[in-house]
Design a protein around this motif. Structure first.
Motif, PDB file in Angstrom:
ATOM      1  N   GLY A  20       0.765  -1.252   0.028  1.00  0.00           N
ATOM      2  CA  GLY A  20      -0.032  -0.069  -0.012  1.00  0.00           C
ATOM      3  C   GLY A  20       0.759   1.204   0.160  1.00  0.00           C
ATOM      4  O   GLY A  20       0.337   2.227   0.304  1.00  0.00           O
ATOM      5  N   GLU A  21       2.255   1.202  -0.298  1.00  0.00           N
ATOM      6  CA  GLU A  21       2.997   2.292  -0.345  1.00  0.00           C
ATOM      7  C   GLU A  21       2.783   2.983  -1.503  1.00  0.00           C
ATOM      8  O   GLU A  21       3.508   4.168  -1.642  1.00  0.00           O
ATOM      9  CB  GLU A  21       4.209   1.802   0.283  1.00  0.00           C
ATOM     10  N   ARG A  22       2.605   2.248  -2.735  1.00  0.00           N
ATOM     11  CA  ARG A  22       2.274   3.046  -3.995  1.00  0.00           C
ATOM     12  C   ARG A  22       1.202   2.588  -4.740  1.00  0.00           C
ATOM     13  O   ARG A  22       0.606   1.367  -4.232  1.00  0.00           O
ATOM     14  CB  ARG A  22       3.598   2.411  -4.883  1.00  0.00           C
ATOM     15  N   ASP A  23       0.660   3.646  -5.466  1.00  0.00           N
ATOM     16  CA  ASP A  23      -0.479   3.117  -6.214  1.00  0.00           C
ATOM     17  C   ASP A  23      -0.092   2.479  -7.667  1.00  0.00           C
ATOM     18  O   ASP A  23       0.913   2.472  -7.735  1.00  0.00           O
ATOM     19  CB  ASP A  23      -1.477   4.326  -6.421  1.00  0.00           C
ATOM     20  N   GLU A  24      -1.081   1.884  -8.456  1.00  0.00           N
ATOM     21  CA  GLU A  24      -0.732   1.302  -9.608  1.00  0.00           C
ATOM     22  C   GLU A  24      -0.070   2.440 -10.455  1.00  0.00           C
ATOM     23  O   GLU A  24       0.927   2.052 -11.217  1.00  0.00           O
ATOM     24  CB  GLU A  24      -1.868   0.920 -10.451  1.00  0.00           C
ATOM     25  N   GLN A  25      -0.468   3.688 -10.469  1.00  0.00           N
ATOM     26  CA  GLN A  25       0.499   4.824 -11.366  1.00  0.00           C
ATOM     27  C   GLN A  25       1.815   4.853 -10.882  1.00  0.00           C
ATOM     28  O   GLN A  25       2.938   5.197 -11.619  1.00  0.00           O
ATOM     29  CB  GLN A  25      -0.362   6.142 -11.378  1.00  0.00           C
ATOM     30  N   GLY A  26       1.955   4.630  -9.454  1.00  0.00           N
ATOM     31  CA  GLY A  26       3.571   4.677  -8.911  1.00  0.00           C
ATOM     32  C   GLY A  26       4.413   3.432  -9.140  1.00  0.00           C
ATOM     33  O   GLY A  26       5.572   3.677  -8.914  1.00  0.00           O
ATOM     34  N   LEU A  27       3.857   2.523  -9.912  1.00  0.00           N
ATOM     35  CA  LEU A  27       4.613   1.246 -10.500  1.00  0.00           C
ATOM     36  C   LEU A  27       5.087   1.927 -12.015  1.00  0.00           C
ATOM     37  O   LEU A  27       5.997   1.009 -12.385  1.00  0.00           O
ATOM     38  CB  LEU A  27       3.843   0.163 -10.552  1.00  0.00           C
TER      39      LEU A  27
END
Length: 93
Positions: A20-27
């Motif tokens: 939960g430290e990044r959302d999908e866009q953060g990948l």
């Protein structure tokens, strides 16, 4: 480029997504027009089902096929054989 993926994800960051430290866009760490800027024709959501180096063809999703001049410095695997850079790797699975 052919990939059964439909989005760009940094696989090495999946643990951050799961935590939960990044959302999908953060990948996705590519710039907005990455594929256009580098003239990459990405066939999203398409799986390679067979590699036929002698015929210089690959089968896609069991129905269509594409010809190629060279399979880049990549890895490909069909149901029975493994190929690297268009060459069958004996004994690999």
């Amino acid at each position: 480029m052919i990939s059964k993926d439909t989005d760009v994800h940094s696989r090495c960051m999946l643990h951050k997504f799961i935590a939960g430290e990044r959302d999908e866009q953060g990948l996705d760490f590519t710039e907005k027009d990455f594929f256009e800027n580098y003239r990459i024709d990405w066939k999203k959501g398409v799986q390679v089902t067979a590699v036929c180096p002698d015929e210089k063809e690959i089968a896609l999703d069991g129905a269509s096929s594409n010809s190629f001049k060279v399979l880049g410095y990549g890895y490909a695997k069909d149901t029975w054989n493994v190929y690297y850079d268009g060459c069958k790797i004996d004994g690999a699975s």
